[in-house]
Design an enzyme around this catalytic site. Sequence first.
Site, PDB file in Angstrom:
ATOM      1  N   ASP A  42      42.173  46.999  38.917  1.00  0.00           N
ATOM      2  CA  ASP A  42      43.130  45.890  39.054  1.00  0.00           C
ATOM      3  C   ASP A  42      42.615  44.659  38.309  1.00  0.00           C
ATOM      4  O   ASP A  42      43.299  43.624  38.250  1.00  0.00           O
ATOM      5  CB  ASP A  42      43.474  45.596  40.519  1.00  0.00           C
ATOM      6  CG  ASP A  42      42.291  45.106  41.332  1.00  0.00           C
ATOM      7  OD1 ASP A  42      41.161  45.086  40.805  1.00  0.00           O
ATOM      8  OD2 ASP A  42      42.489  44.752  42.521  1.00  0.00           O
ATOM      9  N   SER A  43      41.438  44.791  37.682  1.00  0.00           N
ATOM     10  CA  SER A  43      40.961  43.756  36.748  1.00  0.00           C
ATOM     11  C   SER A  43      41.974  43.560  35.623  1.00  0.00           C
ATOM     12  O   SER A  43      41.905  42.582  34.891  1.00  0.00           O
ATOM     13  CB  SER A  43      39.601  44.154  36.161  1.00  0.00           C
ATOM     14  OG  SER A  43      39.612  45.485  35.702  1.00  0.00           O
ATOM     15  N   ASP A  81      43.022  51.998  40.930  1.00  0.00           N
ATOM     16  CA  ASP A  81      42.532  50.971  41.855  1.00  0.00           C
ATOM     17  C   ASP A  81      43.685  50.529  42.751  1.00  0.00           C
ATOM     18  O   ASP A  81      44.689  50.001  42.267  1.00  0.00           O
ATOM     19  CB  ASP A  81      42.054  49.795  40.993  1.00  0.00           C
ATOM     20  CG  ASP A  81      40.947  49.003  41.639  1.00  0.00           C
ATOM     21  OD1 ASP A  81      40.548  49.349  42.755  1.00  0.00           O
ATOM     22  OD2 ASP A  81      40.487  48.041  40.994  1.00  0.00           O
ATOM     23  N   LYS A 109      40.556  54.095  44.187  1.00  0.00           N
ATOM     24  CA  LYS A 109      39.472  53.238  44.672  1.00  0.00           C
ATOM     25  C   LYS A 109      40.059  52.228  45.645  1.00  0.00           C
ATOM     26  O   LYS A 109      41.132  51.679  45.393  1.00  0.00           O
ATOM     27  CB  LYS A 109      38.788  52.518  43.505  1.00  0.00           C
ATOM     28  CG  LYS A 109      37.713  51.533  43.963  1.00  0.00           C
ATOM     29  CD  LYS A 109      36.842  51.057  42.836  1.00  0.00           C
ATOM     30  CE  LYS A 109      37.426  49.936  42.027  1.00  0.00           C
ATOM     31  NZ  LYS A 109      37.735  48.715  42.788  1.00  0.00           N
ATOM     32  N   GLU A 111      39.095  48.745  47.843  1.00  0.00           N
ATOM     33  CA  GLU A 111      38.135  47.657  48.067  1.00  0.00           C
ATOM     34  C   GLU A 111      37.898  47.469  49.554  1.00  0.00           C
ATOM     35  O   GLU A 111      38.861  47.345  50.336  1.00  0.00           O
ATOM     36  CB  GLU A 111      38.688  46.342  47.496  1.00  0.00           C
ATOM     37  CG  GLU A 111      38.246  46.058  46.095  1.00  0.00           C
ATOM     38  CD  GLU A 111      38.634  44.659  45.611  1.00  0.00           C
ATOM     39  OE1 GLU A 111      38.655  43.702  46.412  1.00  0.00           O
ATOM     40  OE2 GLU A 111      38.921  44.546  44.411  1.00  0.00           O
ATOM     41  N   GLU A 173      29.477  45.860  43.861  1.00  0.00           N
ATOM     42  CA  GLU A 173      29.790  44.781  42.903  1.00  0.00           C
ATOM     43  C   GLU A 173      29.054  43.481  43.237  1.00  0.00           C
ATOM     44  O   GLU A 173      29.146  42.969  44.359  1.00  0.00           O
ATOM     45  CB  GLU A 173      31.313  44.520  42.867  1.00  0.00           C
ATOM     46  CG  GLU A 173      31.664  43.399  41.897  1.00  0.00           C
ATOM     47  CD  GLU A 173      33.120  43.367  41.442  1.00  0.00           C
ATOM     48  OE1 GLU A 173      33.921  44.204  41.885  1.00  0.00           O
ATOM     49  OE2 GLU A 173      33.444  42.484  40.623  1.00  0.00           O
TER      50      GLU A 173
HETATM   51  O1  KIV Z   1      39.133  46.242  38.903  1.00  0.00           O
HETATM   52  C1  KIV Z   1      38.106  46.662  38.366  1.00  0.00           C
HETATM   53  O2  KIV Z   1      37.992  46.799  37.138  1.00  0.00           O
HETATM   54  C2  KIV Z   1      36.993  46.982  39.243  1.00  0.00           C
HETATM   55  C3  KIV Z   1      35.660  47.149  38.603  1.00  0.00           C
HETATM   56  C4  KIV Z   1      35.113  45.824  38.280  1.00  0.00           C
HETATM   57  C5  KIV Z   1      34.755  47.970  39.414  1.00  0.00           C
HETATM   58  O3  KIV Z   1      37.152  47.056  40.410  1.00  0.00           O
END
Ligand code: KIV
Length: 256
Positions: A42-43, A81, A109, A111, A173
Site C-alpha cells: 500500500d506504499s 497488502d 499481508k 499490518e 519495519e
Molecule cells: O507497503 C509496503 O510497501 C510495505 C513494505 C514497506 C513492507 O508494507
Amino acid sequence: MEFQEKIRRKKGKQKIIMLTAYDYQIAKILDGMNIDLILVGDSLGMVVQGRGNTKSVTMTDMIYHVRAVARGAKNTPIIGDMPINSCNTMEDGLRNAKHFLEAGAHGVKIEGNRPEVINALIDARIPVMGHVGMLPQIAETYRVKGKKPEEAEAILRDALELDRLGVFSMVLECIPESLAKKITETVKTPTIGIGAGRYCDGQVLVINDMLGLDENFKPKYVKRYANLNKVIKDAVAKFMEEVSAGKYPDKEHTYH
Ligand code: KIV
C-alpha cells in the site's frame, strides 16, 4: 512445493528477497530475476499516487495494481497488502483477501496483530504475511519504533502472537537491529526486514526507493542501487535538446 513452505525453509539458511511492484513492466522484470516474493504494497499511496501516507489507499486501488502486477509476474508469488480498514472485521478480512486472490495474488499481508482476522484467513487456507514494528497505517509519524523498552516488549509480543497464529513470514519495519535480531532468533517464522538491520531472515525495499526515483526521499535504511532520477532527467533533457534542434526524429526513426 507450495511457496509458503519454500519461504519457511529458507529461515536460517538463505536470505529471502522481496521487492514491491505496482505495475506490469516492473513485475515482469522482477519475475525474470528469480526474486522470492513480490509485494504489491500500500506504499503505492505514496510512490504511485503521491500522497503523504498510506491511509487513503482503498481496496479498489490495490486490486487495480495487483491485476497489473499479475499480468507481468507469472512465476513469482505475489503478496497483496491489505489496505487500511480492509480487515476491521473477520468478515471484511475474508472477503477482501479473496478479492486479492481473484485478482492474481497468492497471499496477503496484514499490518499489526489482528488474531481474529489472521486466524480466519489461515483457516481458509489463505497465506498470510504479518507486519510488526512501525505500522504506517496507524503511525502518526514515520519514526523508528521499539527504542523504548515498553514499545520493544509490545512488538516482541505481537511477533510471538503472529508466530503462534502461523503466518508464513513477517515484515519487521523500522525497529532497532537488536530487537529485530531477538525476534528473528525467537520466532520460527521467517522475518523480512525493512529498516530492521542485518539479522532478519530476508529484506524488502520499496522498489522506487532502491532505484532512486525520488531524489528527496532518503531515510537511513534505504540504499540506492541506481539513480533513476538522474537517468530519467538526462534522457528527457537529451530528448528536449534533440527535438528543439530538429535532430529527432532522424532518418533512422522515420517510416519511409
Ligand atoms: O507497503 C509496503 O510497501 C510495505 C513494505 C514497506 C513492507 O508494507
